[in-house]
Structure formats: C-alpha cells, structure tokens
Design a protein around this motif. Structure first.
Motif, PDB file in Angstrom:
ATOM      1  N   ASN A 119      -1.143   5.294   5.929  1.00  0.00           N
ATOM      2  CA  ASN A 119      -1.687   4.813   4.665  1.00  0.00           C
ATOM      3  C   ASN A 119      -2.371   5.983   3.963  1.00  0.00           C
ATOM      4  OD1 ASN A 119      -3.439   3.675   2.662  1.00  0.00           O
ATOM      5  ND2 ASN A 119      -3.258   1.701   3.699  1.00  0.00           N
ATOM      6  N   SER A 120      -2.043   6.215   2.702  1.00  0.00           N
ATOM      7  CA  SER A 120      -2.562   7.367   1.963  1.00  0.00           C
ATOM      8  C   SER A 120      -4.050   7.264   1.660  1.00  0.00           C
ATOM      9  CB  SER A 120      -1.794   7.538   0.649  1.00  0.00           C
ATOM     10  OG  SER A 120      -0.424   7.698   0.901  1.00  0.00           O
ATOM     11  N   GLU A 121      -4.617   6.042   1.662  1.00  0.00           N
ATOM     12  CA  GLU A 121      -6.027   5.869   1.336  1.00  0.00           C
ATOM     13  C   GLU A 121      -6.901   5.676   2.568  1.00  0.00           C
ATOM     14  OE1 GLU A 121      -5.517   2.587  -1.291  1.00  0.00           O
ATOM     15  OE2 GLU A 121      -4.273   3.825  -2.603  1.00  0.00           O
ATOM     16  N   THR A 122      -6.465   4.810   3.508  1.00  0.00           N
ATOM     17  CA  THR A 122      -7.301   4.486   4.667  1.00  0.00           C
ATOM     18  C   THR A 122      -6.915   5.273   5.920  1.00  0.00           C
ATOM     19  OG1 THR A 122      -5.850   2.688   5.375  1.00  0.00           O
ATOM     20  CG2 THR A 122      -7.613   2.131   3.815  1.00  0.00           C
ATOM     21  N   TYR A 123      -5.795   5.976   5.884  1.00  0.00           N
ATOM     22  CA  TYR A 123      -5.259   6.750   7.009  1.00  0.00           C
ATOM     23  C   TYR A 123      -4.873   5.882   8.202  1.00  0.00           C
ATOM     24  CZ  TYR A 123      -7.179  10.452   4.133  1.00  0.00           C
ATOM     25  OH  TYR A 123      -7.469  11.265   3.070  1.00  0.00           O
ATOM     26  N   ASP A 124      -4.673   4.575   7.977  1.00  0.00           N
ATOM     27  CA  ASP A 124      -4.177   3.690   9.035  1.00  0.00           C
ATOM     28  C   ASP A 124      -2.731   4.054   9.343  1.00  0.00           C
ATOM     29  OD1 ASP A 124      -6.558   2.306   9.094  1.00  0.00           O
ATOM     30  OD2 ASP A 124      -5.855   0.685   7.783  1.00  0.00           O
ATOM     31  N   CYS A 131       0.851  -1.189   0.000  1.00  0.00           N
ATOM     32  CA  CYS A 131       0.000   0.000   0.000  1.00  0.00           C
ATOM     33  C   CYS A 131       0.888   1.241   0.000  1.00  0.00           C
ATOM     34  CB  CYS A 131      -0.947   0.002   1.203  1.00  0.00           C
ATOM     35  SG  CYS A 131      -0.137   0.119   2.799  1.00  0.00           S
ATOM     36  N   ASP A 170      -1.656  -7.873   7.509  1.00  0.00           N
ATOM     37  CA  ASP A 170      -1.869  -6.533   8.062  1.00  0.00           C
ATOM     38  C   ASP A 170      -0.810  -6.064   9.050  1.00  0.00           C
ATOM     39  OD1 ASP A 170      -4.049  -5.957   6.495  1.00  0.00           O
ATOM     40  OD2 ASP A 170      -5.474  -6.806   7.937  1.00  0.00           O
TER      41      ASP A 170
END
Length: 188
Positions: A86-91, A70, A121
């Motif tokens: 994470n750039s999409e989910t902000y995790d 990711c 994960d």
C-alpha cells in the motif's frame, strides 16, 4: 453506477447482491441497422472464484460492488504469490497467480499506479494502469526505411510477454503496452 461500455478488466460489479470482478470483455458490433453493441463479459466471484458469463448492451447500467480501493505498488514475486505494498500505509498484500489471471505479464518490480480491490481488508484483485512500460529483450533486427510501413514483427519483453511491434524498433528499447488490449502503444 458504471455503464456496460465503461467496464474495464478488474472492475468490481455487484450482480444479484454478490460481488464479481471483470476478467474478460468481448465486444461485439452487429452489422445490421439499428443494432446495439453487445458486451459479453466474464466475471469471477470475488470470494468463491466461480465464473459467470453475462451479456450487456452498451447503455445498460451496472451497480459497482461495495469494496474499498487503495493505491499499491508491486513489490516482488515469490513462487506463485505476488506481493503488493500500500503506497500510503505500507501494508503488504499477497495475491496468487490464479487471482491475477492474465495480469502477471504486465507486472515489473516497483510498478506504481495499481489499484488494489479490498473487501473487509482482504485483497480480491488489482486494476492495472492503462499502459505499462516494458523493455524489449529479443526481436529481429530493425529494418532501415521501414518507418513508413505498417508491417510488424514479434518482440519478447522482460516479463515474457510477446507483442507485435513496428519493424523499426530494436532490442533494448523501452515501449509502452496497453494493458487492456495487450498491444503495442508507443515508444517510452
């Protein structure tokens, strides 16, 4: 399935059914006729961190490890722990300095284009972009008329990395560094 000559630092490979990540690549070009280029690669096991050294010919086929990737952004550092988002989910993901062996000197706040390797994960490591832009903090003064020569001087960058740069570049300038070789690439 990548070939041995396509390997990069941080690439995830499966060897004997176990997941490994590339930590160092040494390219050897034999001088005799008909000899093939050899790639001596140091791997780290993704779970146990055990080291493994293997040698491959340039056209040897390798099996990519079954792990997800990711896009992440470097957020901040707290002691020996580096945090990525994470750039999409902000995790948020955290990796230790030991997990990032040799890559920490290229990380700056907000650096984009980083690929995080995940297995079930949990973060295993990162792949840096090919080039990063860093600012020169300290270097000897520029020399006039030295743009035609290939002489270099040492420059210290904001992350503490020291590289050889052309003599005509001054302190405070932004430069691009190749993350695979650790060498000066160009002005930013």
């Amino acid at each position: 399935m990548p070939k041995a000559n396509e390997l990069k630092l941080g690439t995830a490979i499966e060897i004997n059914g176990e997941p490994y990540v590339v930590k160092h690549i040494d390219v050897r070009n034999p001088t005799s006729r008909g000899a093939t280029t050899l790639y001596k690669v140091r791997f780290n096991h993704m779970k146990t961190k055990q080291k493994l050294d293997e040698t491959f010919k340039s056209d040897d086929m390798l099996k990519a490890a079954d792990c997800s990737r990711c896009n992440v952004q470097f957020s901040y550092q707290d002691g020996d722990t580096y945090y990525f988002m994470n750039s999409e989910t902000y995790d948020q993901y955290a990796l230790s300095a030991e997990d990032l062996e040799g890559q920490t000197l290229y990380l700056t706040d907000g650096l984009d284009g980083i690929i995080m390797l995940l297995m079930e994960d949990s973060p295993l490591g990162i792949q840096l972009p090919t080039t990063v832009t860093l600012q020169i903090v300290e270097t000897p003064p520029a020399m006039k008329g030295s743009s035609a020569t290939k002489r270099t001087k040492t420059a210290k960058l904001t992350t503490g990395l020291e590289v050889q740069i052309p003599e005509y570049i001054e302190s405070g300038e932004l430069i691009k560094i190749n993350t695979e070789t650790g060498e000066f690439s160009s002005r930013a």
